[in-house]
Design a protein around this motif. Sequence first.
Motif, PDB file in Angstrom:
ATOM      1  N   ASP A   5      31.966  70.994  58.613  1.00  0.00           N
ATOM      2  CA  ASP A   5      33.312  70.430  58.708  1.00  0.00           C
ATOM      3  C   ASP A   5      34.324  71.510  59.060  1.00  0.00           C
ATOM      4  OD1 ASP A   5      33.398  71.897  56.414  1.00  0.00           O
ATOM      5  OD2 ASP A   5      34.052  70.269  55.112  1.00  0.00           O
ATOM      6  N   HIS A  21      34.700  64.758  60.984  1.00  0.00           N
ATOM      7  CA  HIS A  21      35.777  65.580  60.434  1.00  0.00           C
ATOM      8  C   HIS A  21      36.841  65.877  61.493  1.00  0.00           C
ATOM      9  CE1 HIS A  21      33.035  66.223  57.049  1.00  0.00           C
ATOM     10  NE2 HIS A  21      34.132  66.475  56.365  1.00  0.00           N
ATOM     11  N   GLU A  23      37.726  63.915  64.030  1.00  0.00           N
ATOM     12  CA  GLU A  23      38.543  62.710  64.191  1.00  0.00           C
ATOM     13  C   GLU A  23      39.422  62.480  62.968  1.00  0.00           C
ATOM     14  OE1 GLU A  23      40.026  58.771  63.827  1.00  0.00           O
ATOM     15  OE2 GLU A  23      38.528  59.625  62.483  1.00  0.00           O
ATOM     16  N   ARG A  24      38.925  62.846  61.808  1.00  0.00           N
ATOM     17  CA  ARG A  24      39.696  62.650  60.572  1.00  0.00           C
ATOM     18  C   ARG A  24      41.027  63.393  60.633  1.00  0.00           C
ATOM     19  NH1 ARG A  24      36.135  63.776  55.758  1.00  0.00           N
ATOM     20  NH2 ARG A  24      35.149  61.874  56.504  1.00  0.00           N
ATOM     21  N   LEU A  25      41.052  64.538  61.335  1.00  0.00           N
ATOM     22  CA  LEU A  25      42.306  65.279  61.489  1.00  0.00           C
ATOM     23  C   LEU A  25      43.342  64.434  62.233  1.00  0.00           C
ATOM     24  CD1 LEU A  25      40.814  68.745  62.466  1.00  0.00           C
ATOM     25  CD2 LEU A  25      41.744  68.083  60.239  1.00  0.00           C
ATOM     26  N   HIS A  27      43.270  61.109  62.351  1.00  0.00           N
ATOM     27  CA  HIS A  27      43.531  59.979  61.453  1.00  0.00           C
ATOM     28  C   HIS A  27      44.557  60.337  60.378  1.00  0.00           C
ATOM     29  CE1 HIS A  27      42.708  56.364  59.126  1.00  0.00           C
ATOM     30  NE2 HIS A  27      42.508  57.124  58.072  1.00  0.00           N
ATOM     31  N   LYS A  28      44.564  61.593  59.932  1.00  0.00           N
ATOM     32  CA  LYS A  28      45.456  62.027  58.854  1.00  0.00           C
ATOM     33  C   LYS A  28      46.903  62.237  59.304  1.00  0.00           C
ATOM     34  CE  LYS A  28      42.332  64.363  55.668  1.00  0.00           C
ATOM     35  NZ  LYS A  28      41.998  65.681  55.091  1.00  0.00           N
ATOM     36  N   LEU A  29      47.126  62.284  60.606  1.00  0.00           N
ATOM     37  CA  LEU A  29      48.502  62.458  61.082  1.00  0.00           C
ATOM     38  C   LEU A  29      49.377  61.312  60.570  1.00  0.00           C
ATOM     39  CD1 LEU A  29      47.939  63.584  64.779  1.00  0.00           C
ATOM     40  CD2 LEU A  29      48.771  64.991  62.884  1.00  0.00           C
ATOM     41  N   ILE A  30      50.632  61.609  60.326  1.00  0.00           N
ATOM     42  CA  ILE A  30      51.559  60.586  59.844  1.00  0.00           C
ATOM     43  C   ILE A  30      52.629  60.367  60.913  1.00  0.00           C
ATOM     44  CG2 ILE A  30      53.145  59.928  58.001  1.00  0.00           C
ATOM     45  CD1 ILE A  30      51.575  61.900  56.196  1.00  0.00           C
ATOM     46  N   ARG A  37      52.764  56.324  66.674  1.00  0.00           N
ATOM     47  CA  ARG A  37      51.699  55.510  66.090  1.00  0.00           C
ATOM     48  C   ARG A  37      50.743  55.030  67.185  1.00  0.00           C
ATOM     49  NH1 ARG A  37      54.521  54.175  62.223  1.00  0.00           N
ATOM     50  NH2 ARG A  37      55.915  52.731  63.268  1.00  0.00           N
ATOM     51  N   ARG A  44      42.589  57.983  68.817  1.00  0.00           N
ATOM     52  CA  ARG A  44      41.447  57.721  67.932  1.00  0.00           C
ATOM     53  C   ARG A  44      40.417  56.836  68.640  1.00  0.00           C
ATOM     54  NH1 ARG A  44      42.403  55.256  62.692  1.00  0.00           N
ATOM     55  NH2 ARG A  44      40.346  56.079  62.253  1.00  0.00           N
TER      56      ARG A  44
END
Length: 188
Positions: A5, A21, A23-25, A27-30, A37, A44
């Motif tokens: 990871d 891991h 892609e998760r970075l 996904h974690k964006l706000i 958005r 993604r």
Amino acid sequence: MVVSDDAGQFRIGDHALCWVHAERLVHKLIPVTPDQRQAVDIMRQLIWWFYRDLKSYQRAPCPRHAAALRARFERLFKRRTGYVMLDRLLARLHRRKHELLRVLDRPEIPLHTNGSENDIRTFVTKRKISGGTVSEAGKNARDVLLGLMKTCIKLDVSFFRYLGDRLAIPTQESIPPLPDLVRQAAQA
């Protein structure tokens, strides 16, 4: 080959990065605005399409397909969305191209760390419940037994029968040493 990871302790030798891991970075964006958005959602989706095609490549490796995937990676991760945080993250992932595309040279390696993370989940759960071990000997005993148990599970061998056999508890049939079973499984 180590697939991780991106934890520093695993960045050794021939290293590959876990796509889940990576892609998760994203996904974690706000994102704050609707445009941000949408940029994250599109990115993604593009990453998961690319991942699906990497899995397809693993089943039938081909030099032409590998070249096309490398070119597509370039387009995907050099993309500018207008969302600064996403663009920085894409540039960061692009810098790790060699580790993310290692599968194109070694199709047999996994694209993610789910298998190895499942292997250590038992250890983490036990540590959380018991609060860890008191001594180095206790830590070593726990690690050895969990390693044996996970290996037995992967080889479809009863862990308790294996232990009983090693402790000379009489059973109907003897279980070969684990290294022999691992070699047999690798040859199958």
